[in-house]
Design a protein around this motif. Structure first.
Motif, PDB file in Angstrom:
ATOM      1  N   MET A   1       0.981  -1.270   0.130  1.00 47.26           N
ATOM      2  CA  MET A   1      -0.009   0.007   0.111  1.00 47.26           C
ATOM      3  C   MET A   1       0.841   1.276   0.009  1.00 47.26           C
ATOM      4  SD  MET A   1      -3.087   1.086   2.511  1.00 47.26           S
ATOM      5  CE  MET A   1      -2.252   0.540   4.064  1.00 47.26           C
ATOM      6  N   LYS A   2       0.512   2.414  -0.779  1.00 46.51           N
ATOM      7  CA  LYS A   2       1.252   3.600  -0.941  1.00 46.51           C
ATOM      8  C   LYS A   2       0.711   4.628  -0.260  1.00 46.51           C
ATOM      9  CE  LYS A   2       2.727   6.287  -4.808  1.00 46.51           C
ATOM     10  NZ  LYS A   2       3.025   6.737  -6.266  1.00 46.51           N
ATOM     11  N   LEU A   3       1.359   5.338   0.434  1.00 46.89           N
ATOM     12  CA  LEU A   3       0.565   6.343   1.156  1.00 46.89           C
ATOM     13  C   LEU A   3       1.454   7.773   0.859  1.00 46.89           C
ATOM     14  CD1 LEU A   3       0.433   5.554   4.777  1.00 46.89           C
ATOM     15  CD2 LEU A   3      -1.540   5.919   3.202  1.00 46.89           C
ATOM     16  N   LEU A   4       0.745   8.653   0.691  1.00 47.17           N
ATOM     17  CA  LEU A   4       1.037  10.129   0.665  1.00 47.17           C
ATOM     18  C   LEU A   4       0.729  10.714   1.862  1.00 47.17           C
ATOM     19  CD1 LEU A   4       1.432   9.898  -2.498  1.00 47.17           C
ATOM     20  CD2 LEU A   4       0.387  12.193  -2.726  1.00 47.17           C
ATOM     21  N   PHE A   5       1.713  11.462   2.623  1.00 44.38           N
ATOM     22  CA  PHE A   5       1.797  11.720   3.798  1.00 44.38           C
ATOM     23  C   PHE A   5       1.972  13.374   3.909  1.00 44.38           C
ATOM     24  CE2 PHE A   5       3.468  12.081   8.183  1.00 44.38           C
ATOM     25  CZ  PHE A   5       2.653  11.580   8.959  1.00 44.38           C
ATOM     26  N   ILE A   6       0.897  14.067   3.953  1.00 50.66           N
ATOM     27  CA  ILE A   6       0.817  15.599   3.670  1.00 50.66           C
ATOM     28  C   ILE A   6       0.487  16.338   5.052  1.00 50.66           C
ATOM     29  CG2 ILE A   6      -0.073  17.368   2.453  1.00 50.66           C
ATOM     30  CD1 ILE A   6      -1.090  15.146   0.303  1.00 50.66           C
ATOM     31  N   THR A   7       1.799  16.719   5.731  1.00 53.86           N
ATOM     32  CA  THR A   7       1.613  17.343   6.820  1.00 53.86           C
ATOM     33  C   THR A   7       2.619  18.273   7.062  1.00 53.86           C
ATOM     34  OG1 THR A   7       3.383  16.158   7.791  1.00 53.86           O
ATOM     35  CG2 THR A   7       1.303  15.079   7.671  1.00 53.86           C
ATOM     36  N   PRO A   8       2.486  19.058   8.211  1.00 57.24           N
ATOM     37  CA  PRO A   8       3.543  20.359   8.450  1.00 57.24           C
ATOM     38  C   PRO A   8       4.952  19.882   9.020  1.00 57.24           C
ATOM     39  CG  PRO A   8       2.111  20.120  10.284  1.00 57.24           C
ATOM     40  CD  PRO A   8       1.616  19.034   9.104  1.00 57.24           C
ATOM     41  N   MET A   9       5.158  18.465   8.564  1.00 58.01           N
ATOM     42  CA  MET A   9       6.474  17.971   9.178  1.00 58.01           C
ATOM     43  C   MET A   9       7.791  18.126   8.098  1.00 58.01           C
ATOM     44  SD  MET A   9       7.478  13.922   9.458  1.00 58.01           S
ATOM     45  CE  MET A   9       7.526  13.762   7.599  1.00 58.01           C
ATOM     46  N   PHE A  10       8.812  18.808   8.777  1.00 59.39           N
ATOM     47  CA  PHE A  10      10.053  18.969   8.027  1.00 59.39           C
ATOM     48  C   PHE A  10      10.812  17.795   8.623  1.00 59.39           C
ATOM     49  CE2 PHE A  10       7.902  23.231   8.701  1.00 59.39           C
ATOM     50  CZ  PHE A  10       8.048  23.507   7.049  1.00 59.39           C
ATOM     51  N   ASP A  11      11.911  17.483   7.879  1.00 52.23           N
ATOM     52  CA  ASP A  11      13.253  16.754   8.300  1.00 52.23           C
ATOM     53  C   ASP A  11      13.914  17.695   9.353  1.00 52.23           C
ATOM     54  OD1 ASP A  11      15.637  17.923   7.383  1.00 52.23           O
ATOM     55  OD2 ASP A  11      14.060  18.258   5.523  1.00 52.23           O
ATOM     56  N   ASP A  12      14.297  16.836  10.357  1.00 52.18           N
ATOM     57  CA  ASP A  12      14.861  17.290  11.510  1.00 52.18           C
ATOM     58  C   ASP A  12      15.833  18.565  11.174  1.00 52.18           C
ATOM     59  OD1 ASP A  12      13.381  15.698  12.865  1.00 52.18           O
ATOM     60  OD2 ASP A  12      15.082  14.503  13.514  1.00 52.18           O
ATOM     61  N   GLU A  13      16.676  18.456  10.216  1.00 53.08           N
ATOM     62  CA  GLU A  13      17.714  19.516  10.097  1.00 53.08           C
ATOM     63  C   GLU A  13      17.002  20.600   9.466  1.00 53.08           C
ATOM     64  OE1 GLU A  13      20.923  19.433  11.158  1.00 53.08           O
ATOM     65  OE2 GLU A  13      20.365  17.650  12.294  1.00 53.08           O
ATOM     66  N   THR A  14      16.072  20.620   8.456  1.00 52.28           N
ATOM     67  CA  THR A  14      15.506  21.687   8.090  1.00 52.28           C
ATOM     68  C   THR A  14      14.836  22.358   9.015  1.00 52.28           C
ATOM     69  OG1 THR A  14      15.308  20.744   5.833  1.00 52.28           O
ATOM     70  CG2 THR A  14      13.974  22.558   6.457  1.00 52.28           C
ATOM     71  N   TYR A  15      14.105  21.671  10.112  1.00 49.92           N
ATOM     72  CA  TYR A  15      13.372  22.280  11.061  1.00 49.92           C
ATOM     73  C   TYR A  15      14.246  23.088  11.861  1.00 49.92           C
ATOM     74  CZ  TYR A  15      10.177  22.402  15.160  1.00 49.92           C
ATOM     75  OH  TYR A  15       9.444  23.172  16.295  1.00 49.92           O
ATOM     76  N   LYS A  16      15.442  22.452  12.314  1.00 48.34           N
ATOM     77  CA  LYS A  16      16.141  23.186  13.166  1.00 48.34           C
ATOM     78  C   LYS A  16      16.575  24.627  12.585  1.00 48.34           C
ATOM     79  CE  LYS A  16      18.291  19.224  15.406  1.00 48.34           C
ATOM     80  NZ  LYS A  16      19.396  18.359  15.489  1.00 48.34           N
ATOM     81  N   ASN A  17      16.972  24.379  11.278  1.00 47.04           N
ATOM     82  CA  ASN A  17      17.159  25.748  10.467  1.00 47.04           C
ATOM     83  C   ASN A  17      16.138  26.776  10.674  1.00 47.04           C
ATOM     84  OD1 ASN A  17      19.701  24.832   9.780  1.00 47.04           O
ATOM     85  ND2 ASN A  17      18.929  24.089   7.906  1.00 47.04           N
ATOM     86  N   ILE A  18      14.908  26.332  10.256  1.00 50.82           N
ATOM     87  CA  ILE A  18      13.704  27.195  10.480  1.00 50.82           C
ATOM     88  C   ILE A  18      13.471  27.624  11.938  1.00 50.82           C
ATOM     89  CG2 ILE A  18      11.245  27.142  10.106  1.00 50.82           C
ATOM     90  CD1 ILE A  18      11.637  25.206   7.937  1.00 50.82           C
ATOM     91  N   LEU A  19      13.643  27.000  12.715  1.00 47.65           N
ATOM     92  CA  LEU A  19      13.744  27.269  14.058  1.00 47.65           C
ATOM     93  C   LEU A  19      14.464  28.396  14.428  1.00 47.65           C
ATOM     94  CD1 LEU A  19      12.098  26.836  16.843  1.00 47.65           C
ATOM     95  CD2 LEU A  19      13.757  25.244  17.331  1.00 47.65           C
ATOM     96  N   ARG A  20      15.653  28.198  14.079  1.00 49.36           N
ATOM     97  CA  ARG A  20      16.770  29.214  14.475  1.00 49.36           C
ATOM     98  C   ARG A  20      16.183  30.600  13.635  1.00 49.36           C
ATOM     99  NH1 ARG A  20      20.428  25.134  14.270  1.00 49.36           N
ATOM    100  NH2 ARG A  20      20.752  25.041  12.028  1.00 49.36           N
ATOM    101  N   LYS A  21      15.604  30.482  12.465  1.00 51.39           N
ATOM    102  CA  LYS A  21      15.190  31.789  11.816  1.00 51.39           C
ATOM    103  C   LYS A  21      13.843  32.425  12.392  1.00 51.39           C
ATOM    104  CE  LYS A  21      13.765  32.972   7.094  1.00 51.39           C
ATOM    105  NZ  LYS A  21      13.726  32.591   5.558  1.00 51.39           N
ATOM    106  N   THR A  22      13.044  31.592  12.758  1.00 48.39           N
ATOM    107  CA  THR A  22      11.936  32.065  12.965  1.00 48.39           C
ATOM    108  C   THR A  22      11.523  32.221  14.399  1.00 48.39           C
ATOM    109  OG1 THR A  22      10.762  29.993  13.007  1.00 48.39           O
ATOM    110  CG2 THR A  22      10.926  31.363  10.860  1.00 48.39           C
ATOM    111  N   GLN A  23      12.336  31.548  15.413  1.00 49.20           N
ATOM    112  CA  GLN A  23      11.926  31.253  16.852  1.00 49.20           C
ATOM    113  C   GLN A  23      10.617  30.940  17.064  1.00 49.20           C
ATOM    114  OE1 GLN A  23      14.477  31.862  19.303  1.00 49.20           O
ATOM    115  NE2 GLN A  23      15.719  31.182  17.763  1.00 49.20           N
ATOM    116  N   LYS A  24       9.868  29.990  16.183  1.00 47.61           N
ATOM    117  CA  LYS A  24       8.556  29.616  16.507  1.00 47.61           C
ATOM    118  C   LYS A  24       8.504  28.018  16.339  1.00 47.61           C
ATOM    119  CE  LYS A  24       6.105  33.605  14.796  1.00 47.61           C
ATOM    120  NZ  LYS A  24       4.943  34.292  13.701  1.00 47.61           N
ATOM    121  N   VAL A  25       8.009  27.582  17.394  1.00 46.29           N
ATOM    122  CA  VAL A  25       7.896  25.969  17.394  1.00 46.29           C
ATOM    123  C   VAL A  25       6.661  25.593  16.645  1.00 46.29           C
ATOM    124  CG1 VAL A  25       7.455  24.209  19.203  1.00 46.29           C
ATOM    125  CG2 VAL A  25       8.858  26.145  19.882  1.00 46.29           C
TER     126      VAL A  25
END
Length: 388
Positions: A1-25
Motif C-alpha cells: 500500500m502506497k501512502l502520501l503523507f501531507i503534513t507540516p512535518m519537516f526533516d529534522d535539520e531543516t526544522y532546526k534551520n527554520i527554528l533558528r530563523k523564526t524562533q517559532k515552535v
C-alpha cells in the motif's frame, strides 16, 4: 500500500534551520515525525510532502527525503491559490489508483489540495484532526479586539474549513468526542491520543542528578494554555526551593518575562529544539500542564505535551482535561484550574516522598512506551487504512 503523507512535518535539520530563523515552535513537528516513523516501521511505502506559505527553500538540507512546496511568503489571496494549485500538481504526480492520502486537517491548503485530487483521481483521503478551527480562533488573544464584522467573517471562514474537514473518507482523531463534529456522514474513524517514541524502549534507564525542585512547563504561551494561572499559583507557594522554568512561544511571552522580574523563581528560557526539550524534561522535578479544564474544547483535545511529558519518566501534573481517557488517571497528578487550589495541590505534591514521585513518573513512562509507542499505534492505523 502506497501512502502520501501531507503534513507540516519537516526533516529534522531543516526544522532546526527554520527554528533558528523564526524562533517559532511547530506543534505538529514531533507528532507527525513519530507517526511517519511508525508507519515506515510497519512496512508502508510513504511519500512525505510538506508545505508552507512561507519561502523556506534556503533552509532545506540537500539530502531531505521530504518533497516540499513553498509559497512566496506573501499572504495574498493569489499566493494562497497558487500554493494550492502547486500542491494539486505535486499530489497528482505521485498518486495512482491504489494510493491513499493521510493529511493534516489544520494545514488547510494541503487538505483542500488533497480533496481536489480525491475528486479527480478517485483516491481515499484520511484526515488527521488534532484541533478544530473554531477552537483555534476563539481562544486567540486578539479575538475580543476585533469588531463584530471581523468576528463574523472569521467564524464563516472557520465554518468553511470545517466543511473541508468533513470531506475526508476517514479520520484519525485525538478523542472520540471529535467524531460527533467531523464524521457527519458516518465515515469511519480511529482514536490515537498521540505517540511515544519507540526508540526509547531500547535505551537503559538513566540516573539523572537533579538540583532543587524545578517545575518545567514547555508549550504554548497564550490565553488557552493556563500559563498565567500557573505563574499565579507558584507565587502563592512560599517555598524558596522551588522554581518554575518556562519554555515556548506565544503572545504572552512579554507577560511571562515581566512576572519573572517580580519573582526570581520564575524563569523564561525561550524556545529550543525538541531534543533539548526532552533532555530538560528528564531533569525536571515535576512537569506541568495547567491548561483550563472547564472549556468545551477540551473534549476535543489530548495535549501532545502530556505524552511527551510521560515519556520522560518524570512525574506529570495536569488539570483534569475531558479528552484524557480514564486509563491515564493512575499515572498522573491532577490539580484544579483555579490559581488558589492549584497552589494548594501543587504544594502537597511537592512535599510527597521523592521515591514515590519517581516511581509515579517511571510507571507513566512504561505505560506510554509499551502501550502508546509510535510503532504500535501506527500498526493500528495501518490496519484501519487497509480496510477502507
Amino acid at each position: 500500500m502506497k501512502l502520501l503523507f501531507i503534513t507540516p512535518m519537516f526533516d529534522d535539520e531543516t526544522y532546526k534551520n527554520i527554528l533558528r530563523k523564526t524562533q517559532k515552535v511547530s506543534p505538529g513537528q514531533k507528532f507527525y515525525r513519530l507517526m511517519y516513523e511508525g508507519l515506515l516501521a510497519n512496512g508502508l511505502e510513504i511519500i512525505p510532502i510538506s508545505f508552507s506559505l512561507n519561502d523556506y527553500r534556503e533552509e532545506i538540507v540537500s539530502n531531505s527525503k521530504i518533497r516540499y512546496c513553498f509559497g512566496t511568503g506573501k499572504k495574498s489571496t493569489f499566493s494562497k491559490f497558487k500554493l494550492i494549485y502547486n500542491l494539486v500538481k505535486l499530489i497528482s504526480r505521485n498518486v495512482d489508483k491504489d494510493t491513499k492520502v493521510i493529511c493534516d486537517a489544520e494545514s488547510i491548503f494541503g487538505l483542500i489540495a488533497s480533496i481536489i485530487v480525491k475528486k479527480i483521481k478517485k483516491i481515499k483521503v484520511i484526515t488527521v484532526v488534532t484541533d478544530f478551527p473554531n477552537n483555534v480562533y476563539s481562544y486567540s488573544a486578539s479575538h475580543k479586539k476585533h469588531n463584530k464584522v471581523i468576528r463574523n467573517l472569521k467564524t464563516k471562514i472557520n465554518e468553511i474549513k470545517l466543511h473541508f474537514y468533513r470531506k475526508a473518507d476517514a479520520f484519525i482523531l485525538l478523542t472520540s468526542y471529535m467524531s460527533d463534529v467531523v464524521a457527519k456522514k458516518n465515515q469511519p474513524w480511529i482514536v490515537t491520543e498521540g505517540f511515544s517514541d519507540s526508540k526509547l524502549l531500547s535505551k537503559e534507564e538513566e540516573v539523572i542528578p537533579r538540583k532543587g525542585k524545578n517545575i518545567v512547563y514547555a508549550g504554548a504561551l497564550n490565553g488557552k494554555s493556563g500559563i498565567m494561572t500557573l505563574i499565579g499559583a507558584i507565587k502563592r507557594i512560599h517555598n524558596s526551593n522551588i522554581s518554575l522554568q518556562i519554555y515556548g512561544s506565544g503572545n504572552l511571552v512579554d507577560n511571562v518575562i515581566e512576572e519573572g522580574k517580580k519573582d526570581s523563581r520564575i524563569t523564561y528560557n525561550g524556545v529550543t529544539t525538541l531534543d533539548e526539550i526532552v533532555n530538560i524534561e528528564k531533569r525536571a522535578f515535576l512537569l506541568i500542564n495547567p491548561r483550563p479544564a472547564k472549556e468545551e474544547f477540551n473534549k476535543y483535545s489530548f495535549p501532545s505535551k502530556t505524552m511527551e511529558y510521560m515519556s520522560s519518566g518524570r512525574p506529570v501534573v495536569t488539570t483534569r482535561l475531558a479528552g484524557i481517557p480514564e486509563e491515564y488517571d493512575r499515572y498522573l497528578f491532577y490539580v484544579d484550574e483555579d490559581e488558589k487550589n492549584m497552589a494548594i495541590q501543587l504544594e502537597k505534591i511537592i512535599q510527597l516522598d521523592e521515591q514515590k514521585l519517581n516511581q509515579k513518573g517511571m510507571n507513566a513512562k512504561k505505560f506510554v512506551l509499551y502501550r502508546k509507542n509510535n510503532i504500535a499505534q501506527a500498526e493500528r492505523i495501518k490496519e484501519f487504512i487497509r480496510i477502507l
